[in-house]
Design an enzyme around this catalytic site. Structure first.
Site, short mmCIF file in Angstrom:
data_model
loop_
_atom_site.label_atom_id
_atom_site.label_comp_id
_atom_site.label_asym_id
_atom_site.label_seq_id
_atom_site.Cartn_x
_atom_site.Cartn_y
_atom_site.Cartn_z
N ARG A 1 0.85 -1.20 0.00
CA ARG A 1 0.00 0.00 0.00
C ARG A 1 0.88 1.25 0.00
O ARG A 1 0.54 2.25 -0.61
CB ARG A 1 -0.96 0.00 1.20
CG ARG A 1 -1.72 1.32 1.34
CD ARG A 1 -3.07 1.22 2.03
NE ARG A 1 -3.10 0.34 3.17
CZ ARG A 1 -2.54 0.60 4.37
NH1 ARG A 1 -1.91 1.73 4.57
NH2 ARG A 1 -2.62 -0.28 5.34
N TYR B 1 -15.22 16.00 -16.32
CA TYR B 1 -15.61 14.60 -16.33
C TYR B 1 -16.77 14.39 -15.35
O TYR B 1 -16.75 14.92 -14.23
CB TYR B 1 -14.40 13.76 -15.91
CG TYR B 1 -14.70 12.30 -15.80
CD1 TYR B 1 -14.95 11.54 -16.94
CD2 TYR B 1 -14.76 11.68 -14.56
CE1 TYR B 1 -15.26 10.20 -16.83
CE2 TYR B 1 -15.05 10.33 -14.45
CZ TYR B 1 -15.30 9.60 -15.59
OH TYR B 1 -15.59 8.28 -15.49
N ASP C 1 -6.37 18.45 -14.70
CA ASP C 1 -6.60 17.07 -15.15
C ASP C 1 -6.12 17.01 -16.59
O ASP C 1 -6.70 17.62 -17.49
CB ASP C 1 -8.10 16.75 -15.03
CG ASP C 1 -8.44 15.32 -15.44
OD1 ASP C 1 -7.69 14.75 -16.27
OD2 ASP C 1 -9.45 14.78 -14.97
N LYS D 1 -7.20 5.91 -19.55
CA LYS D 1 -7.49 6.42 -20.89
C LYS D 1 -6.25 6.35 -21.78
O LYS D 1 -5.78 5.27 -22.05
CB LYS D 1 -8.06 7.83 -20.77
CG LYS D 1 -9.13 7.99 -19.67
CD LYS D 1 -10.39 7.21 -19.98
CE LYS D 1 -11.39 7.18 -18.81
NZ LYS D 1 -11.74 8.46 -18.24
C1 LIG Z 1 -12.23 8.91 -17.04
C2 LIG Z 1 -11.81 10.20 -16.51
C3 LIG Z 1 -11.62 10.40 -15.14
C4 LIG Z 1 -11.89 9.29 -14.14
O1 LIG Z 1 -10.99 8.25 -14.30
P1 LIG Z 1 -11.33 6.69 -13.97
O2 LIG Z 1 -10.05 6.02 -14.30
O3 LIG Z 1 -12.47 6.30 -14.84
O4 LIG Z 1 -11.68 6.63 -12.53
C5 LIG Z 1 -11.20 11.63 -14.70
N1 LIG Z 1 -10.97 12.65 -15.57
C6 LIG Z 1 -11.15 12.51 -16.89
C7 LIG Z 1 -10.90 13.65 -17.79
C8 LIG Z 1 -11.57 11.29 -17.40
O5 LIG Z 1 -11.78 11.16 -18.72
#
Ligand SMILES: *Cc1c(COP(=O)(O)O)cnc(C)c1O
Length: 379
Positions: free
Chosen positions: A45, A97, A169, A194
């Protein structure tokens, strides 16, 4: 070292037996030789060698000093937002998101945060929202799904002048196209699920910072919250990153052609794509990023076209997510943004005629042909 090389050779570390790839250390716990033995690893962890190798790589890609790999993007966001001590007012992009909006609206309030959601590409508006108790700015750029582009450098100046923590982000463009820390961001967040992972086969999230104090605060939150990435998924994401540059090149090239095709389609009202020169934010885009990525949203003229397209596509897959090698088509109102209030969505134009696509690495002629036949079959 250039980024294409860095994605493959982030460290000179030689693995045991000369193993070329990073071994998967599938262990929760590590043995110590005695009380004096302060070896690097004790419990997964806190840290795990497979994950540490990936964190080192993502840290270098983002030009940060500290990187933490999480079990999902949402785990990363939920942990990173705790860097802001409540009670606090936070200014965030109004086009985020869906999961981030859900977290911020539903849960954060009870933790002592108050959010203002605004179009952060409007800097005067942003400045006017700063209050005495404002402690942070949180943006996505390009935003999801409307592709608004916010000026990272200018916002970072506003953040510094007002002593605010600045989160970006960077999921949509990845460090291959955009490096928020070099532009002044304090905290960079990723859904590694992604483009970084890129193969629609593993969830992951990252938080990268440069500042030592932030790094220490995150290390504490990381081990305390415990939403860490598993050794096997760390391996998968690292494997994905090896091809990030060539995937992004192909994805962007394909996306540009698909966006132009959509724009010329008489059944389409509007196309949202960061790479169009007549976009209001185009000049900001080319100043701060070296590519436009693979995300396109569009509005069709009649809502009936939506179900027709989603039923007819064969190469594009009707699925929620983005950033993988396979092209996906998403219906945000029903999927990614289902938890956002209807009035808010409608006001932004995310209606029952609105679709989002994540372009993959297929042959672009097949992608366009797939859309063509999907649009054509009248009901
Ligand atoms: C998908 C996404 C998230 C969340 O990520 P997960 O891996 O699905 O928890 C956050 N920000 C953006 C821009 C995303 O496309």
């Amino acid at each position: 070292m250039k980024i294409e090389t860095l994605c493959l050779h982030s460290s000179n570390e030689r693995h045991e037996y000369g193993c070329l790839t990073t071994p998967i250390y599938q262990a929760s716990t590590f043995v110590h030789a005695g009380v004096e033995d302060e070896s690097k690893y004790s419990y997964s962890r806190l840290a795990n060698p497979t994950r540490a190798h990936l964190e080192e790589l993502v840290k270098k890609l983002e030009d940060g000093e500290h990187c933490f790999a999480f079990s999902s993007g949402m785990a990363a966001i939920t942990t990173a937002i705790k860097l802001v001590k409540p009670p606090a007012h936070i200014i965030a992009s109004d086009d985020l998101y869906g999961g981030s909006i859900r977290l911020f609206i539903n849960d954060a309030l009870s933790y002592g945060y108050e959010f203002d959601f605004i179009d952060t590409s409007d800097l005067d508006l942003l400045k006017s929202k700063i209050r005495k108790d404002t402690k942070a700015i949180y943006i996505e750029t390009p935003s999801n799904p409307l592709m608004h582009v916010s000026d990272i450098k200018k916002i970072s100046k506003i953040a510094k002048d007002n002593n605010l923590l600045f989160f970006v982000d960077n999921t949509f463009l990845t460090p291959y196209y955009q490096k928020p820390i070099l532009l002044g961001a304090d905290v960079v967040i990723h859904s590694g699920t992604k483009f970084l992972g890129g193969h629609n086969d593993a969830l992951a999230g990252f938080v990268v910072v440069k500042d030592k104090k932030l790094g220490e605060a995150l290390a504490y939150l990381y081990k305390t919250v415990g939403a860490c990435l598993s050794p096997f998924d760390s391996f998968l994401i690292e494997r994905g990153i090896k091809t990030l540059p060539i995937r992004m090149d192909r994805i962007s090239e394909n996306a540009r052609k698909v966006a132009i095709w959509l724009r010329n389609n008489p059944k389409v009202n509007k196309v949202y794509y960061a790479g169009f020169e007549d976009n209001k934010d185009y000049n900001v885009s080319i100043k701060q990023s070296t590519g436009f990525g693979g995300m396109i949203s569009f509005e069709v003229k009649k809502s009936e076209y939506v179900s027709q397209i989603l039923r007819n596509v064969k190469v594009f897959q009707y699925a929620e997510s983005l950033g993988g090698v396979e092209s996906l088509i998403t219906f945000p109102k029903k999927q990614t943004h289902a938890d956002v209030k209807k009035e808010i969505l409608e006001a932004k134009g995310i209606n029952d005629r609105f679709l989002r696509i994540s372009v993959g690495i297929e042959n672009v002629e097949d992608l366009i042909e797939d859309l063509r036949q999907a649009f054509e079959d009248e009901i």
